[in-house]
Design an enzyme around this catalytic site. Structure first.
Site, PDB file in Angstrom:
ATOM      1  N   GLY A   3      -8.502   0.423  12.122  1.00 37.03           N
ATOM      2  CA  GLY A   3      -8.285  -0.944  12.559  1.00 37.03           C
ATOM      3  C   GLY A   3      -6.996  -1.034  13.343  1.00 37.03           C
ATOM      4  N   GLY A  45      -2.560  -3.092  11.358  1.00 41.57           N
ATOM      5  CA  GLY A  45      -2.790  -1.666  11.616  1.00 41.57           C
ATOM      6  C   GLY A  45      -1.887  -1.170  12.745  1.00 41.57           C
ATOM      7  N   LYS A  84      -0.476 -14.385  -5.105  1.00 41.05           N
ATOM      8  CA  LYS A  84      -0.585 -14.727  -3.679  1.00 41.05           C
ATOM      9  C   LYS A  84      -1.889 -15.472  -3.414  1.00 41.05           C
ATOM     10  CE  LYS A  84      -0.035 -12.772   0.915  1.00 41.05           C
ATOM     11  NZ  LYS A  84      -0.197 -11.613   1.762  1.00 41.05           N
TER      12      LYS A  84
END
Ligand code: NAP
Length: 303
Positions: free
Chosen positions: A7, A12, A182
């Site tokens: 990716g 990435g 999160k």
């Protein structure tokens, strides 16, 4: 050892460029021959940092190349993770290690179940990056990447390479708690910013809604054995709303740009886990249904 990075999107590319510029071996894994040709036309990956641009001609190949992979940074969206891993599974060595950068929860479990022999290290990042053109990444927000392995608590030796590359990181023996925390903060803020079409700070006008969601999220976290992630959740959500008052949430940005969201791995995961645990979540469920209807009305996937 080569860092294979699947990716060449925002995160990435942010990892690939920082590893490559200190001389560490990096190979990008791109979707197909067309993406690979476009990459070669671009002449490499460009990192934009503090207004300065640096282009790095990092080696790249398609996912279906044949050389073995021992270390893989999986840097796609959560909804692409399983298909991406399927595409490279035959190339992984018996001692392969994967670092899963996906936000939310659910995709990590899909990947670990698909690859029972591989070591999967979970990550939770507060760094920010976006693409301002093909194979260009803007380093938009400094942060830290927390890494951890719920099954093998010893940190891998290659963390030293992250230090060498200037990638801020910390090893966590509570990575699942961090991911849950999160996720819960995301569930309390992001869907409401989409439905009210507002910046984070404007949620001040919807305190009661936020508080009600936090109460349900706290109950869900306790039921999932995540007591630490539940502690002081509403207070932290309020702090995040204040600290990011001028920001547009990532989910609101995605919807605004007509991009698919990671809803199934955030609010969708919370609701599914509530069902599994037998915890009624009426407010979160209603929020999920409203959000899904909102996405469908805009021609976007509701999963
Ligand atoms: P992104 O910019 O959309 O990049 C994802 C990349 O994965 C795309 O380049 C995509 O390729 C590629 N990809 C997907 N499936 C593939 C496959 N089968 N083979 C090869 N390549 C494939 O996403 P991102 O923003 O980097 O986010 C990645 C994850 O990190 C998400 O879960 C996100 O929530 C999380 N995260 C992001 C940030 C941030 O600031 N960006 C911060 C914290 C966490 P195509 O372009 O060909 O589709």
């Amino acid at each position: 050892m080569t860092w294979h990075i699947l990716g060449a999107g925002s995160l990435g590319s942010l990892w690939a460029t920082r590893l490559a510029r200190v001389g560490l071996p990096v190979t990008l894994l791109l979707r197909d021959a067309e993406r690979l040709a476009a990459y070669h036309d671009a002449g490499g990956l460009t990192l934009v940092e503090n207004g300065r641009e640096q282009r790095l001609a990092i080696s790249a190949q398609t996912v279906d190349a044949s050389d073995p992979i021992r270390r893989l940074l999986l840097a796609c969206k959560a909804y692409d993770a399983l298909a991406a891993v399927d595409a490279i599974a035959h190339r992984l060595t018996a001692d392969a290690e994967l670092i899963l950068l996906q936000n939310g929860l659910g995709s990590q479990q899909q990947v670990t179940e698909r690859l029972p022999g591989a070591r999967c290290i979970l990550a939770s990042s507060t760094e920010g990056a976006y693409r301002d053109g093909p194979f260009r990444v803007v380093f938009a927000g400094r942060g830290t990447t927390w890494l951890g392995d719920p099954y093998h608590p010893a940190p891998p030796a290659w963390l030293a390479e992250l230090t060498q590359a200037g990638i801020p990181h910390a090893w966590s023996d509570q990575i699942q708690s961090r991911l849950w925390r999160k996720l819960a903060i995301n569930c309390a803020i992001n869907p409401l910013t989409v439905l009210h079409d507002c910046r984070n700070g404007e949620l001040d006008a919807h305190q009661d809604e936020v508080a009600g969601l936090c109460t349900e999220l706290g109950g869900l976290l306790h039921a999932c054995g995540q007591d630490e992630a539940a502690a002081g959740l509403f207070e932290e959500v309020q702090r995040v709303i204040q600290a990011t008052a001028a920001n547009s949430s990532s989910m609101r940005q995605d919807v605004g740009a007509g991009r698919r969201t990671e809803i199934s791995y955030l609010l969708g995961h919370a609701c599914a886990e509530g069902l599994r645990q037998g915890v009624p979540l009426p407010r979160l469920t209603a929020l999920l249904q409203s959000l899904q209807a909102h996405l469908r009305a805009r021609g976007l996937p509701d999963t």
